[in-house]
Design an enzyme around this catalytic site. Structure first.
Site, short mmCIF file in Angstrom:
data_model
loop_
_atom_site.label_atom_id
_atom_site.label_comp_id
_atom_site.label_asym_id
_atom_site.label_seq_id
_atom_site.Cartn_x
_atom_site.Cartn_y
_atom_site.Cartn_z
N SER A 64 33.06 29.34 139.06
CA SER A 64 32.75 30.77 138.96
C SER A 64 31.29 31.09 138.68
O SER A 64 30.92 32.27 138.64
CB SER A 64 33.62 31.42 137.88
OG SER A 64 34.93 31.60 138.35
N LYS A 67 29.57 33.48 140.97
CA LYS A 67 29.55 34.94 140.83
C LYS A 67 28.16 35.47 140.49
O LYS A 67 27.92 36.68 140.61
CB LYS A 67 30.59 35.37 139.80
CG LYS A 67 32.01 35.16 140.34
CD LYS A 67 33.07 35.22 139.28
CE LYS A 67 34.44 34.98 139.94
NZ LYS A 67 35.42 34.38 139.05
N SER A 119 35.07 37.10 134.59
CA SER A 119 35.14 36.21 135.74
C SER A 119 36.29 36.59 136.68
O SER A 119 36.96 35.72 137.25
CB SER A 119 35.29 34.76 135.28
OG SER A 119 34.89 33.86 136.30
N LYS A 226 26.61 32.98 132.95
CA LYS A 226 27.96 32.90 133.55
C LYS A 226 28.59 31.53 133.34
O LYS A 226 27.94 30.50 133.50
CB LYS A 226 27.87 33.18 135.06
CG LYS A 226 29.22 33.28 135.74
CD LYS A 226 29.97 34.53 135.32
CE LYS A 226 31.40 34.54 135.82
NZ LYS A 226 32.27 33.60 135.09
#
Length: 344
Positions: A64, A67, A119, A226
């Site tokens: 993720s 992202k 997320s 992130k």
């Protein structure tokens, strides 16, 4: 015409990406930089200078942390206040979710919070469909975002990071893309937010989003960015912090103690480097006679660079060429060059 040379010797080295000219220099690893990650990079945000690297060009899944690129692409192609009607195609996506319902309405801004704090894979699909109409077309935009940033070791196949053999990046590319994303004030605000309430249309209560990035609560001066995990990618993390005016980005891919290793490398970066202003903004660099008149030249932008105490930089201004320039040299090698402008 007599050649005018202005030399400045300062404690620094250079690597700079500026005014359309990019340079790369990897600093010698200093004490404190170590990680169990399969791949890692430590990078100063404004210059993209690499402070530490481990297997940083390897092509790896990144879960993720994808992202970051999704958010940057959305910010480049959508208005934050646009209202998105959630498509049935964005509902029930496997993995992390903010539990979107078909037909409900959220702004792009709210979906970006869902994307970066929780997320949400459903947020990722909803945003991709809003921007491009399809996942494949949005992935093409993501790859365009990477190319424009100068990345050559990445290929994006989806906006959420669920495993796909054709979906990969490198720690270096992800670091560069994060540095670019952090230039955007909206991105910085979103990824530094610890918690927020967003709409939950048709329900009596808001969605409460709490950021999965534990660094924001456990590391002084942390400000992003992130987390990520899949079985094939392992634990992945991109973290950032700003101290004494210097922002540092750390990328770790497939790293068990991802928060701990990131914190250690951030501390090492701040212990070994400081941001040095080499050229103040709009400082007069020199002058020459043009058509019988004294003309002064300045560099329109401040030039700062992360340096250790033992490094040295030489800056040279050439007023003899048709267009006067300033350049920086590291051990005699030009690492940055910029045209000067006339001072009004």
């Amino acid at each position: 015409m007599k050649r005018y040379i202005f030399l400045v010797i300062l404690a620094a080295t250079l690597c700079f990406c500026f005014a359309g000219v990019a340079f790369s220099h990897v600093a010698n690893a200093e004490e404190g930089f170590a990680t169990s990650a399969q791949s890692a990079v430590v990078m100063e945000r404004s210059t993209h200078r690499i402070l530490f690297a481990k297997n940083s060009d390897a092509h790896l899944p990144m879960a993720s942390t994808t992202k970051i690129v999704t958010a940057l692409t959305v910010l480049n192609h959508a208005n934050l206040d646009d209202v998105v009607e959630v498509s049935p195609k964005a509902v029930g996506i496997e993995g992390s979710s903010i539990y979107l319902r078909a037909g409900e309405h959220l702004t792009v801004r709210e979906l970006l919070y869902g994307l970066m704090l929780r997320s949400g894979n459903d947020s990722a699909v909803a945003l991709a469909l809003h921007v491009s109409g399809s996942i494949d077309e949005f992935a093409q935009l993501m790859n365009q975002t990477a190319r424009e940033a100068g990345c050559t070791d990445s290929n994006f196949a989806n906006p959420h990071g669920l495993h796909d053999d054709n979906h990969y990046t490198s720690a270096h590319d992800l670091g560069v893309l994060t540095c670019v994303a952090l230039e955007n004030a909206d991105f910085r605000e979103i990824v530094s937010t610890k918690s927020i309430r967003i709409s939950n249309e048709g329900m009596e209560y808001d969605r409460v989003l709490v950021n999965k990035n534990k660094l924001l609560s456990n590391f002084a001066d942390a400000d992003g960015v992130k987390t990520g995990y899949t079985k094939k990618a392992g634990r992945c993390f991109v973290g950032s912090a700003t101290r004494n005016g210097m922002q540092v980005v750390v990328v770790v891919l497939n790293c068990g103690p991802m928060f701990e290793d990131t914190a250690d490398m951030l501390n090492a970066a701040f212990a070994n480097y400081h941001l040095e202003t080499v050229i103040p903004q709009n400082k007069i660099c020199g002058s020459r006679i043009e058509r019988g008149k004294q003309i002064y030249y300045v560099c329109p932008d401040r030039f700062s660079y992360p340096v250790t105490n033992g490094e040295k930089l030489t800056a040279e201004i050439d007023l003899d060429s048709e267009m006067p320039t300033i350049k920086a040299l590291l051990n005699g090698k030009t690492v940055f060059e910029r045209e000067l402008i006339k001072c009004n």
